[in-house]
Design a protein around this motif. Sequence first.
Motif, PDB file in Angstrom:
ATOM      1  N   PHE A  31      -3.992   0.759   9.553  1.00 46.14           N
ATOM      2  CA  PHE A  31      -3.914  -0.442   8.729  1.00 46.14           C
ATOM      3  C   PHE A  31      -4.993  -0.466   7.651  1.00 46.14           C
ATOM      4  O   PHE A  31      -4.741  -0.873   6.516  1.00 46.14           O
ATOM      5  CB  PHE A  31      -4.007  -1.698   9.595  1.00 46.14           C
ATOM      6  CG  PHE A  31      -2.692  -2.113  10.172  1.00 46.14           C
ATOM      7  CD1 PHE A  31      -1.806  -2.872   9.426  1.00 46.14           C
ATOM      8  CD2 PHE A  31      -2.329  -1.730  11.440  1.00 46.14           C
ATOM      9  CE1 PHE A  31      -0.582  -3.245   9.940  1.00 46.14           C
ATOM     10  CE2 PHE A  31      -1.115  -2.097  11.969  1.00 46.14           C
ATOM     11  CZ  PHE A  31      -0.232  -2.864  11.211  1.00 46.14           C
ATOM     12  N   ILE A  32      -6.189  -0.028   7.992  1.00 46.96           N
ATOM     13  CA  ILE A  32      -7.280  -0.023   7.008  1.00 46.96           C
ATOM     14  C   ILE A  32      -6.991   0.992   5.906  1.00 46.96           C
ATOM     15  O   ILE A  32      -7.145   0.699   4.714  1.00 46.96           O
ATOM     16  CB  ILE A  32      -8.630   0.281   7.687  1.00 46.96           C
ATOM     17  CG1 ILE A  32      -9.020  -0.851   8.622  1.00 46.96           C
ATOM     18  CG2 ILE A  32      -9.723   0.522   6.668  1.00 46.96           C
ATOM     19  CD1 ILE A  32      -9.269  -2.176   7.955  1.00 46.96           C
ATOM     20  N   SER A  33      -6.555   2.187   6.261  1.00 48.60           N
ATOM     21  CA  SER A  33      -6.281   3.197   5.230  1.00 48.60           C
ATOM     22  C   SER A  33      -5.063   2.829   4.401  1.00 48.60           C
ATOM     23  O   SER A  33      -4.982   3.171   3.221  1.00 48.60           O
ATOM     24  CB  SER A  33      -6.100   4.574   5.858  1.00 48.60           C
ATOM     25  OG  SER A  33      -4.976   4.585   6.698  1.00 48.60           O
ATOM     26  N   GLY A  34      -4.123   2.114   4.985  1.00 45.02           N
ATOM     27  CA  GLY A  34      -2.951   1.688   4.233  1.00 45.02           C
ATOM     28  C   GLY A  34      -3.225   0.562   3.260  1.00 45.02           C
ATOM     29  O   GLY A  34      -2.462   0.341   2.319  1.00 45.02           O
ATOM     30  N   SER A  35      -4.305  -0.155   3.473  1.00 46.54           N
ATOM     31  CA  SER A  35      -4.601  -1.290   2.593  1.00 46.54           C
ATOM     32  C   SER A  35      -5.524  -0.925   1.432  1.00 46.54           C
ATOM     33  O   SER A  35      -5.827  -1.780   0.605  1.00 46.54           O
ATOM     34  CB  SER A  35      -5.243  -2.414   3.405  1.00 46.54           C
ATOM     35  OG  SER A  35      -6.523  -2.022   3.853  1.00 46.54           O
ATOM     36  N   LEU A  36      -5.963   0.321   1.361  1.00 40.51           N
ATOM     37  CA  LEU A  36      -6.842   0.730   0.269  1.00 40.51           C
ATOM     38  C   LEU A  36      -6.043   0.914  -1.017  1.00 40.51           C
ATOM     39  O   LEU A  36      -4.859   1.220  -0.998  1.00 40.51           O
ATOM     40  CB  LEU A  36      -7.569   2.020   0.632  1.00 40.51           C
ATOM     41  CG  LEU A  36      -8.523   1.936   1.812  1.00 40.51           C
ATOM     42  CD1 LEU A  36      -9.136   3.293   2.088  1.00 40.51           C
ATOM     43  CD2 LEU A  36      -9.601   0.915   1.557  1.00 40.51           C
ATOM     44  N   ARG A  37      -6.702   0.756  -2.132  1.00 40.08           N
ATOM     45  CA  ARG A  37      -6.071   0.892  -3.437  1.00 40.08           C
ATOM     46  C   ARG A  37      -7.016   1.654  -4.364  1.00 40.08           C
ATOM     47  O   ARG A  37      -8.200   1.329  -4.452  1.00 40.08           O
ATOM     48  CB  ARG A  37      -5.784  -0.496  -4.001  1.00 40.08           C
ATOM     49  CG  ARG A  37      -5.179  -0.484  -5.376  1.00 40.08           C
ATOM     50  CD  ARG A  37      -4.941  -1.866  -5.859  1.00 40.08           C
ATOM     51  NE  ARG A  37      -4.031  -2.499  -4.899  1.00 40.08           N
ATOM     52  CZ  ARG A  37      -3.366  -3.591  -5.153  1.00 40.08           C
ATOM     53  NH1 ARG A  37      -3.514  -4.196  -6.289  1.00 40.08           N
ATOM     54  NH2 ARG A  37      -2.567  -4.108  -4.262  1.00 40.08           N
ATOM     55  N   ASP A  38      -6.493   2.649  -5.055  1.00 40.23           N
ATOM     56  CA  ASP A  38      -7.313   3.393  -6.011  1.00 40.23           C
ATOM     57  C   ASP A  38      -7.732   2.488  -7.160  1.00 40.23           C
ATOM     58  O   ASP A  38      -6.898   1.819  -7.777  1.00 40.23           O
ATOM     59  CB  ASP A  38      -6.542   4.591  -6.570  1.00 40.23           C
ATOM     60  CG  ASP A  38      -6.376   5.699  -5.548  1.00 40.23           C
ATOM     61  OD1 ASP A  38      -7.195   5.745  -4.610  1.00 40.23           O
ATOM     62  OD2 ASP A  38      -5.437   6.500  -5.687  1.00 40.23           O
ATOM     63  N   GLY A  39      -9.011   2.455  -7.431  1.00 39.80           N
ATOM     64  CA  GLY A  39      -9.527   1.649  -8.532  1.00 39.80           C
ATOM     65  C   GLY A  39      -9.630   0.174  -8.218  1.00 39.80           C
ATOM     66  O   GLY A  39      -9.995  -0.614  -9.075  1.00 39.80           O
ATOM     67  N   GLY A  40      -9.325  -0.207  -6.985  1.00 40.72           N
ATOM     68  CA  GLY A  40      -9.407  -1.617  -6.613  1.00 40.72           C
ATOM     69  C   GLY A  40     -10.835  -2.028  -6.320  1.00 40.72           C
ATOM     70  O   GLY A  40     -11.661  -1.237  -5.882  1.00 40.72           O
ATOM     71  N   THR A  41     -11.125  -3.272  -6.576  1.00 41.75           N
ATOM     72  CA  THR A  41     -12.463  -3.807  -6.310  1.00 41.75           C
ATOM     73  C   THR A  41     -12.350  -4.933  -5.293  1.00 41.75           C
ATOM     74  O   THR A  41     -11.261  -5.377  -4.955  1.00 41.75           O
ATOM     75  CB  THR A  41     -13.117  -4.356  -7.601  1.00 41.75           C
ATOM     76  OG1 THR A  41     -12.313  -5.431  -8.106  1.00 41.75           O
ATOM     77  CG2 THR A  41     -13.243  -3.278  -8.650  1.00 41.75           C
TER      78      THR A  41
END
Length: 123
Positions: free
Chosen positions: A48-58
Amino acid sequence: MDELAARFPYFMIGILLAVGVWGMVGKRNLVKKLIGLNVLQSAIILFFISGSLRDGGTVPILFQGEHGKAEDFVNPLPHVLMLTAIVVSVAVTAVALAFLKRIHREFGTVDEAEILSEMERQS
């Protein structure tokens, strides 16, 4: 090669899931089953944690004078839910260890087959 590196966390999560399920299904010792449960829970949390990451997200905090779009931020809800899942996991582990201590005191073993055979003899 970049494609493989981008999916590496999911491969590792799959391996952790397999180890956790094997620990729960393939072992007779109840302590090892509990360890398998913890590995399985950790793999699900990592998924769940790795799926919620976004490139360039803050992080979604308020900036002075700047207004970002919703696409610029990482959703904090999965992270908060996984913190709750970690707390529940620790509580489940604590209760399971208390039960295992009581089972060991009652039957003298934590082997599932021996406990079941002893229970059949008693009834």
